[in-house]
Design a protein around this motif. Sequence first.
Motif, PDB file in Angstrom:
ATOM      1  N   SER A  13      31.597 -75.782  40.543  1.00 15.58           N
ATOM      2  CA  SER A  13      31.919 -76.763  41.895  1.00 15.58           C
ATOM      3  C   SER A  13      31.693 -78.172  41.875  1.00 15.58           C
ATOM      4  CB  SER A  13      31.263 -76.058  43.099  1.00 15.58           C
ATOM      5  OG  SER A  13      29.762 -76.246  42.749  1.00 15.58           O
ATOM      6  N   ASP A  14      31.368 -78.666  40.838  1.00 14.79           N
ATOM      7  CA  ASP A  14      31.141 -80.165  40.724  1.00 14.79           C
ATOM      8  C   ASP A  14      32.573 -80.571  40.817  1.00 14.79           C
ATOM      9  OD1 ASP A  14      31.163 -82.819  39.047  1.00 14.79           O
ATOM     10  OD2 ASP A  14      29.114 -82.288  39.530  1.00 14.79           O
ATOM     11  N   SER A  15      32.819 -81.994  41.514  1.00 11.07           N
ATOM     12  CA  SER A  15      34.228 -82.461  41.619  1.00 11.07           C
ATOM     13  C   SER A  15      34.711 -83.030  40.423  1.00 11.07           C
ATOM     14  CB  SER A  15      34.141 -83.612  42.629  1.00 11.07           C
ATOM     15  OG  SER A  15      33.187 -84.583  42.223  1.00 11.07           O
ATOM     16  N   ARG A  16      33.804 -83.267  39.304  1.00  9.50           N
ATOM     17  CA  ARG A  16      34.422 -83.879  37.896  1.00  9.50           C
ATOM     18  C   ARG A  16      34.806 -82.704  37.546  1.00  9.50           C
ATOM     19  NH1 ARG A  16      28.613 -86.528  36.616  1.00  9.50           N
ATOM     20  NH2 ARG A  16      28.000 -84.390  37.626  1.00  9.50           N
ATOM     21  N   VAL A  17      34.313 -81.478  37.456  1.00  8.44           N
ATOM     22  CA  VAL A  17      34.689 -80.165  36.685  1.00  8.44           C
ATOM     23  C   VAL A  17      36.141 -79.707  37.363  1.00  8.44           C
ATOM     24  CG1 VAL A  17      34.232 -77.862  36.349  1.00  8.44           C
ATOM     25  CG2 VAL A  17      32.524 -79.355  36.287  1.00  8.44           C
ATOM     26  N   VAL A  18      36.303 -79.829  38.751  1.00  8.83           N
ATOM     27  CA  VAL A  18      37.423 -79.391  39.361  1.00  8.83           C
ATOM     28  C   VAL A  18      38.663 -80.274  38.878  1.00  8.83           C
ATOM     29  CG1 VAL A  18      38.600 -78.994  41.686  1.00  8.83           C
ATOM     30  CG2 VAL A  18      36.173 -78.689  41.510  1.00  8.83           C
ATOM     31  N   LYS A  19      38.192 -81.587  38.656  1.00  6.44           N
ATOM     32  CA  LYS A  19      39.404 -82.399  38.515  1.00  6.44           C
ATOM     33  C   LYS A  19      39.829 -82.267  37.040  1.00  6.44           C
ATOM     34  CE  LYS A  19      40.365 -87.313  37.749  1.00  6.44           C
ATOM     35  NZ  LYS A  19      39.495 -89.021  37.677  1.00  6.44           N
ATOM     36  N   ALA A  20      38.918 -81.967  36.144  1.00  5.97           N
ATOM     37  CA  ALA A  20      39.076 -81.864  34.676  1.00  5.97           C
ATOM     38  C   ALA A  20      39.766 -80.395  34.398  1.00  5.97           C
ATOM     39  CB  ALA A  20      37.939 -81.902  33.873  1.00  5.97           C
ATOM     40  N   ARG A  21      39.357 -79.621  35.157  1.00 11.76           N
ATOM     41  CA  ARG A  21      40.164 -78.110  34.972  1.00 11.76           C
ATOM     42  C   ARG A  21      41.328 -78.199  35.360  1.00 11.76           C
ATOM     43  NH1 ARG A  21      37.661 -73.147  34.636  1.00 11.76           N
ATOM     44  NH2 ARG A  21      35.755 -73.876  35.464  1.00 11.76           N
ATOM     45  N   LYS A  22      41.832 -78.991  36.340  1.00 10.39           N
ATOM     46  CA  LYS A  22      43.325 -79.112  36.726  1.00 10.39           C
ATOM     47  C   LYS A  22      44.013 -79.729  35.556  1.00 10.39           C
ATOM     48  CE  LYS A  22      42.903 -79.269  41.630  1.00 10.39           C
ATOM     49  NZ  LYS A  22      42.920 -80.377  42.934  1.00 10.39           N
ATOM     50  N   LYS A  23      43.411 -80.863  35.042  1.00  6.41           N
ATOM     51  CA  LYS A  23      44.137 -81.385  33.760  1.00  6.41           C
ATOM     52  C   LYS A  23      44.369 -80.470  32.661  1.00  6.41           C
ATOM     53  CE  LYS A  23      43.075 -86.182  34.815  1.00  6.41           C
ATOM     54  NZ  LYS A  23      42.362 -87.383  34.191  1.00  6.41           N
ATOM     55  N   MET A  24      43.266 -79.692  32.458  1.00 11.26           N
ATOM     56  CA  MET A  24      43.176 -78.687  31.221  1.00 11.26           C
ATOM     57  C   MET A  24      44.369 -77.731  31.442  1.00 11.26           C
ATOM     58  SD  MET A  24      40.354 -76.020  30.123  1.00 11.26           S
ATOM     59  CE  MET A  24      40.274 -74.874  31.300  1.00 11.26           C
ATOM     60  N   MET A  25      44.581 -76.874  32.572  1.00  9.98           N
ATOM     61  CA  MET A  25      45.446 -75.941  32.992  1.00  9.98           C
ATOM     62  C   MET A  25      46.944 -76.781  32.808  1.00  9.98           C
ATOM     63  SD  MET A  25      43.510 -73.345  33.263  1.00  9.98           S
ATOM     64  CE  MET A  25      44.844 -72.138  33.675  1.00  9.98           C
ATOM     65  N   MET A  26      47.025 -77.994  33.399  1.00 13.04           N
ATOM     66  CA  MET A  26      48.379 -78.660  32.965  1.00 13.04           C
ATOM     67  C   MET A  26      48.533 -78.718  31.561  1.00 13.04           C
ATOM     68  SD  MET A  26      49.093 -82.561  34.308  1.00 13.04           S
ATOM     69  CE  MET A  26      48.341 -83.166  33.327  1.00 13.04           C
ATOM     70  N   TYR A  27      47.618 -78.987  30.746  1.00 17.20           N
ATOM     71  CA  TYR A  27      48.166 -79.243  29.397  1.00 17.20           C
ATOM     72  C   TYR A  27      48.153 -78.147  28.564  1.00 17.20           C
ATOM     73  CZ  TYR A  27      46.609 -84.088  29.770  1.00 17.20           C
ATOM     74  OH  TYR A  27      46.372 -85.418  30.240  1.00 17.20           O
ATOM     75  N   LEU A  28      47.658 -76.907  29.091  1.00 24.28           N
ATOM     76  CA  LEU A  28      47.725 -75.607  28.347  1.00 24.28           C
ATOM     77  C   LEU A  28      49.004 -74.952  29.101  1.00 24.28           C
ATOM     78  CD1 LEU A  28      44.076 -74.201  28.739  1.00 24.28           C
ATOM     79  CD2 LEU A  28      45.352 -74.762  26.591  1.00 24.28           C
ATOM     80  N   TYR A  29      49.384 -75.190  30.065  1.00 23.59           N
ATOM     81  CA  TYR A  29      50.593 -74.235  30.629  1.00 23.59           C
ATOM     82  C   TYR A  29      51.746 -75.021  31.130  1.00 23.59           C
ATOM     83  CZ  TYR A  29      47.069 -70.621  30.446  1.00 23.59           C
ATOM     84  OH  TYR A  29      45.880 -69.760  30.054  1.00 23.59           O
TER      85      TYR A  29
END
Length: 314
Positions: free
Chosen positions: A298-314
């Motif tokens: 739930s950390d804001s840094r994780v939320v931001k990084a997860r969005k980037k990761m999903m963008m690069y994967l898909y």
Amino acid sequence: MSTPTPEPSFSPRGAVDLSALNRPQSPPPGEPGGAPTAGGYVVDVTDANFQQVVQDSTTYPVVILLWMPTDQANADLGATLGRLADEYAGRFLLGRVDANAYPQIASAFQPQGVPTVVAVLQGQPLPLFAGAASEEQIRGVLDQVLAAAEQNGVTGRVPAPGGAEESDEPAEEPEEPLPPLHQEAYDAIERDDLEAAETAYSRAITQDPTDAQAVAGLAQVRLMQRTRGADLQQVRTAAADAPADVEAQLAVADMDMLGGKVDDAFDRLLQLMPTADAEGKEKLRARLVDLFEVVGTSDSRVVKARKKMMMYLY
């Protein structure tokens, strides 16, 4: 020392540098050769009293020591601060946070390592110093904190030991014991048996896949395993020499995370994803997911990084 600028708020979770586990050891507090036990104007901060200690900082200054009490350098600093807390006789409260026993509390202050000393005034953390310091230097820092406290109207005193007035407030509930497998993992970490800790957390997850604390604990133990014995300079040199090497970048990201450099760890791996091959992308994805658990999903840094990761994967 100039008056530190208050941080906007406490960060809920983050990594804590556990490298002190490999330094010269001291007996536990209260034993010959160890730091003194809590008492007087010194309190050990736990999950049960953390919020109260922060609230108390609106009345009188609180100085927080983030430490590992059985590390010799940490114990020496704890002993010095304890003596000064008694000498200042209630002008500030010394709160000691065992970073190994309460990593979530310690990481709320975002330390780069232990020992680290932070003041809290009116609920706001004010970084003071990290590492060893002479008694004279510490006195100077404390005097600066007291001056800043006075400027902000925080002029109360810690109640004298044994002299607190009776209160109608109900007694504080005793801290609930850890679930058996969590306690087993904690005890294993205490004796530096990371394999046993991994096994205990894994069993807890098998019993209850929704056990978020066990998932986070397992991720933290695996981070400690991956970085055990690693030389930071060698790891960084290897990563600098091979910027496209996934394994080298994974290694330095782990070291960044262990040192509390959360954004650096995430950014390093995310920057590799667009150019990595399928195997490399999967390694990067898996490691990022693991590090997300270390920090807290739930950390804001994780939320931001997860969005980037999903963008690069898909």
